[in-house]
Motif scaffolding. Structure first.
Motif, PDB file in Angstrom:
ATOM      1  N   GLU A 188       0.859  -1.186   0.000  1.00 53.30           N
ATOM      2  CA  GLU A 188       0.000   0.000   0.000  1.00 53.30           C
ATOM      3  C   GLU A 188       0.891   1.230   0.000  1.00 53.30           C
ATOM      4  N   ILE A 189       0.554   2.234  -0.802  1.00 51.72           N
ATOM      5  CA  ILE A 189       1.391   3.423  -0.903  1.00 51.72           C
ATOM      6  C   ILE A 189       0.534   4.675  -0.869  1.00 51.72           C
ATOM      7  N   VAL A 190       0.994   5.692  -0.122  1.00 58.43           N
ATOM      8  CA  VAL A 190       0.299   6.979  -0.047  1.00 58.43           C
ATOM      9  C   VAL A 190       1.339   8.091  -0.180  1.00 58.43           C
ATOM     10  N   PRO A 191       0.927   9.275  -0.710  1.00 63.07           N
ATOM     11  CA  PRO A 191       1.861  10.403  -0.764  1.00 63.07           C
ATOM     12  C   PRO A 191       2.065  10.992   0.624  1.00 63.07           C
ATOM     13  N   SER A 192       3.274  11.441   0.903  1.00 60.99           N
ATOM     14  CA  SER A 192       3.609  12.036   2.202  1.00 60.99           C
ATOM     15  C   SER A 192       4.013  13.499   2.022  1.00 60.99           C
ATOM     16  N   PRO A 193       3.467  14.389   2.861  1.00 56.18           N
ATOM     17  CA  PRO A 193       2.656  14.121   4.047  1.00 56.18           C
ATOM     18  C   PRO A 193       1.236  13.698   3.684  1.00 56.18           C
ATOM     19  N   SER A 194       0.681  12.819   4.536  1.00 59.26           N
ATOM     20  CA  SER A 194      -0.652  12.275   4.307  1.00 59.26           C
ATOM     21  C   SER A 194      -1.566  12.625   5.480  1.00 59.26           C
ATOM     22  N   PRO A 195      -2.857  12.533   5.277  1.00 60.43           N
ATOM     23  CA  PRO A 195      -3.790  12.752   6.386  1.00 60.43           C
ATOM     24  C   PRO A 195      -3.942  11.529   7.293  1.00 60.43           C
ATOM     25  N   GLU A 196      -3.156  10.478   7.058  1.00 61.62           N
ATOM     26  CA  GLU A 196      -3.311   9.228   7.800  1.00 61.62           C
ATOM     27  C   GLU A 196      -2.566   9.207   9.131  1.00 61.62           C
ATOM     28  N   THR A 197      -1.671  10.176   9.363  1.00 62.47           N
ATOM     29  CA  THR A 197      -0.919  10.223  10.622  1.00 62.47           C
ATOM     30  C   THR A 197      -1.023  11.618  11.220  1.00 62.47           C
ATOM     31  N   ALA A 198      -0.780  11.702  12.522  1.00 55.58           N
ATOM     32  CA  ALA A 198      -0.785  13.009  13.183  1.00 55.58           C
ATOM     33  C   ALA A 198       0.338  13.886  12.635  1.00 55.58           C
ATOM     34  N   ALA A 199       1.502  13.271  12.374  1.00 57.63           N
ATOM     35  CA  ALA A 199       2.627  14.034  11.821  1.00 57.63           C
ATOM     36  C   ALA A 199       2.267  14.610  10.460  1.00 57.63           C
ATOM     37  N   GLY A 200       1.648  13.797   9.609  1.00 55.10           N
ATOM     38  CA  GLY A 200       1.262  14.257   8.284  1.00 55.10           C
ATOM     39  C   GLY A 200       0.215  15.354   8.338  1.00 55.10           C
ATOM     40  N   ARG A 201      -0.767  15.186   9.195  1.00 51.92           N
ATOM     41  CA  ARG A 201      -1.840  16.194   9.300  1.00 51.92           C
ATOM     42  C   ARG A 201      -1.281  17.530   9.780  1.00 51.92           C
ATOM     43  N   ALA A 202      -0.318  17.489  10.707  1.00 51.29           N
ATOM     44  CA  ALA A 202       0.260  18.730  11.226  1.00 51.29           C
ATOM     45  C   ALA A 202       1.029  19.475  10.135  1.00 51.29           C
ATOM     46  N   ILE A 203       1.767  18.748   9.322  1.00 49.34           N
ATOM     47  CA  ILE A 203       2.527  19.372   8.230  1.00 49.34           C
ATOM     48  C   ILE A 203       1.573  19.963   7.191  1.00 49.34           C
ATOM     49  N   LEU A 204       0.526  19.216   6.837  1.00 48.80           N
ATOM     50  CA  LEU A 204      -0.430  19.688   5.837  1.00 48.80           C
ATOM     51  C   LEU A 204      -1.187  20.922   6.314  1.00 48.80           C
ATOM     52  N   ALA A 205      -1.474  20.982   7.610  1.00 46.20           N
ATOM     53  CA  ALA A 205      -2.167  22.151   8.155  1.00 46.20           C
ATOM     54  C   ALA A 205      -1.294  23.403   8.031  1.00 46.20           C
ATOM     55  N   GLU A 206       0.014  23.215   8.188  1.00 45.20           N
ATOM     56  CA  GLU A 206       0.948  24.340   8.120  1.00 45.20           C
ATOM     57  C   GLU A 206       1.265  24.729   6.680  1.00 45.20           C
ATOM     58  N   ASP A 207       1.391  23.726   5.802  1.00 46.39           N
ATOM     59  CA  ASP A 207       1.764  23.978   4.406  1.00 46.39           C
ATOM     60  C   ASP A 207       1.090  22.944   3.508  1.00 46.39           C
ATOM     61  N   PRO A 208      -0.137  23.216   3.057  1.00 47.35           N
ATOM     62  CA  PRO A 208      -0.886  22.230   2.257  1.00 47.35           C
ATOM     63  C   PRO A 208      -0.208  21.882   0.931  1.00 47.35           C
ATOM     64  N   ASP A 209       0.659  22.765   0.427  1.00 47.19           N
ATOM     65  CA  ASP A 209       1.295  22.546  -0.873  1.00 47.19           C
ATOM     66  C   ASP A 209       2.734  22.064  -0.756  1.00 47.19           C
ATOM     67  N   THR A 210       3.145  21.605   0.405  1.00 47.95           N
ATOM     68  CA  THR A 210       4.528  21.163   0.581  1.00 47.95           C
ATOM     69  C   THR A 210       4.889  20.023  -0.374  1.00 47.95           C
ATOM     70  N   PRO A 211       6.114  20.038  -0.942  1.00 53.95           N
ATOM     71  CA  PRO A 211       6.526  18.908  -1.779  1.00 53.95           C
ATOM     72  C   PRO A 211       6.860  17.668  -0.954  1.00 53.95           C
ATOM     73  N   GLY A 212       6.909  17.837   0.377  1.00 53.22           N
ATOM     74  CA  GLY A 212       7.288  16.731   1.245  1.00 53.22           C
ATOM     75  C   GLY A 212       8.797  16.591   1.334  1.00 53.22           C
TER      76      GLY A 212
END
Length: 462
Positions: A188-212
């Motif tokens: 199973e593969i997902v793009p990171s940051p993802s909404p599946e983890t607390a770490a990913g959600r925190a990064i996306l909240a700060e920068d939704p367009d981050t390249p990761g």
């Protein structure tokens, strides 16, 4: 004897029989002139013990991480799977030498013949084996360019484990065929940051367009593993046991160079976290530490110049500070590299063992902009016929630079580099280069200073 020497000089491929596959991994730790700094607990700042790592790794890998044994036996199941592609070939780059008009001899060890197309399964198979032995049924991991993710998916498929891959978003978007390969092996593969983890959600909240970044993806994979009893975390670079497993590359190369009637004056590899570089270089560094004159060169991108411009300091291996503190060359754990095409080299740190050897002067490093790297990659493809991965093309560029320097100095040198993967899934990057649209990125000092503020207050290496 003279006829044999002449034959070896004109030969292109140097092959080993399956019976010559190394049966032990080489551990450089006992040979290092300076012992590595202790790994520290992120909460207490004190050296960590096996119990601290047990939630994430099987005990056998934890033992290998701190082992002082000079060699560690390779399990029979791992050897059996290795034999699908190992030993890998060593090539003399006659056509490349002729194209650039060098007097030097250029050799390359080609790891792109593995089923996933890179050096990465050398440790993926070993890690899957040990986790299966200790009862884990699922592994989580991160991947940059996708080479590690596909290697672990391959290993888990053969050994019978589930696999979850967090792929750095920019690479996830740039390399759709690498994603398909990972899925074809059942992961199973997902793009990171993802909404599946607390770490990913925190990064996306700060920068939704981050390249990761690899640091962000590591945070997600570690959080995933820590939250499930059936899951262990698997890392494709940086850690001591990962570098250990890769030393089959250099051990084979030593035997093949002997068959070629030569020994390298220069040993070269690209460096992100450091696994393929260490795999080739460590067995030759054993010779250098014993007194042999060898120039060992680590090649990295100017957009992520960890060894050439990052300080040697304690830092976290991930962005969310979930990992232990390790002493390494670093650009700071919240550094997000520019979205260059060499996705596997976009990591803020470098393996502690390599960092210490750089500090001790046994390894030197150079950084290159990506247009120069792709120019060398296209030259190599047009002479040797192999399309290299953008990461591995850094080693090609380093080898060409070493040959040019030797010619300018009026000397003939033997140069060996690790071609750690093919570029069959990197055609978008080649399209961009061939269309003249590739942008060079060199990290400015202000961004380095900003990123390094993240490590202020952390312990200082001795």
């Amino acid at each position: 004897m003279q006829r044999a020497a002449v034959g070896a000089a004109s030969q292109t491929k140097f092959l080993l029989d399956e019976s010559q596959l190394p049966r032990r991994w080489y551990n450089i730790r006992p040979d290092m002139p300076t012992a590595p700094q202790p790994v520290l607990h992120p909460g207490t700042g004190r050296p960590i013990g096996p119990d601290d790592l047990a939630p994430l790794f099987p005990m056998e890998l934890i033992a290998q991480e701190v082992s002082e044994e000079p060699e560690i036996a390779i399990p029979e199941e791992v050897l059996e799977i290795y034999s699908l592609w190992r030993p890998t070939p060593l090539y003399r780059a006659h056509r490349l030498e002729q194209a650039i008009g060098t007097r030097s001899a250029i050799f390359y060890k080609y790891e792109g013949v593995s089923p996933p197309g890179s050096h990465k399964p050398n440790t993926a198979v070993a890690q899957a084996h040990y986790n299966k032995q200790e009862g884990r049924t699922r592994l989580s991991t991160e991947t940059g360019a996708g080479q590690w993710g596909s290697a672990l998916a391959f290993a888990c498929k053969l050994i019978g484990l589930e696999c979850k891959v967090y792929m750095v978003r920019i690479s996830y978007d740039q390399k759709p065929n690498r994603r398909s390969m990972i899925q074809a092996w059942g992961a199973e593969i997902v793009p990171s940051p993802s909404p599946e983890t607390a770490a990913g959600r925190a990064i996306l909240a700060e920068d939704p367009d981050t390249p990761g970044s690899l640091g962000i993806a590591i945070s997600e994979a570690v959080e995933d593993a820590a939250g499930r009893a059936d899951t262990a975390y698997s890392l494709g670079s940086v850690l001591n046991h990962v570098l250990l497993h890769q030393t089959v590359i250099g051990q084979e190369a030593l035997a093949q160079m002997e068959a070629a009637g030569a020994f390298p004056d220069v040993v070269i590899g690209c460096v992100g976290g450091g696994s393929n570089f260490a795999g080739l270089a460590f067995p030759f560094l054993r010779e250098k530490i014993a007194g042999r004159d060898i120039d060992v060169l680590a090649c990295e991108p100017a957009a992520c110049p960890t060894l050439t411009r990052g300080p040697f300091a304690y830092d976290f291996g991930d962005t969310s500070k979930l990992t232990p503190l390790v002493a390494m060359h670093t650009l700071g754990h919240d550094f997000v590299p520019a979205p260059i095409h060499a996705g596997g080299l976009r990591y803020h740190g470098v393996a502690p063992l390599i960092s210490q050897l750089v500090r001790d002067g046994l390894i030197r490093a150079e950084a290159y902009v990506q247009s120069d790297v792709f120019e060398s990659a296209v030259l190599f493809a047009g002479t040797e016929g192999i399309l290299p991965a953008p990461e591995a093309a850094h080693a090609i560029h380093g080898a060409l630079g070493a040959a040019k320097a030797a010619d300018e100095a009026g000397v003939q040198r033997t140069i060996l580099f690790n071609l750690s993967g093919h570029g069959h899934f990197d055609m978008t990057a080649y399209d961009t280069y061939l269309e003249g649209k590739l942008e060079d990125v060199a990290l400015d000092e202000d961004e380095i200073e900003r990123a390094l503020r993240a490590i202020e207050g952390l312990p200082t290496p001795v």
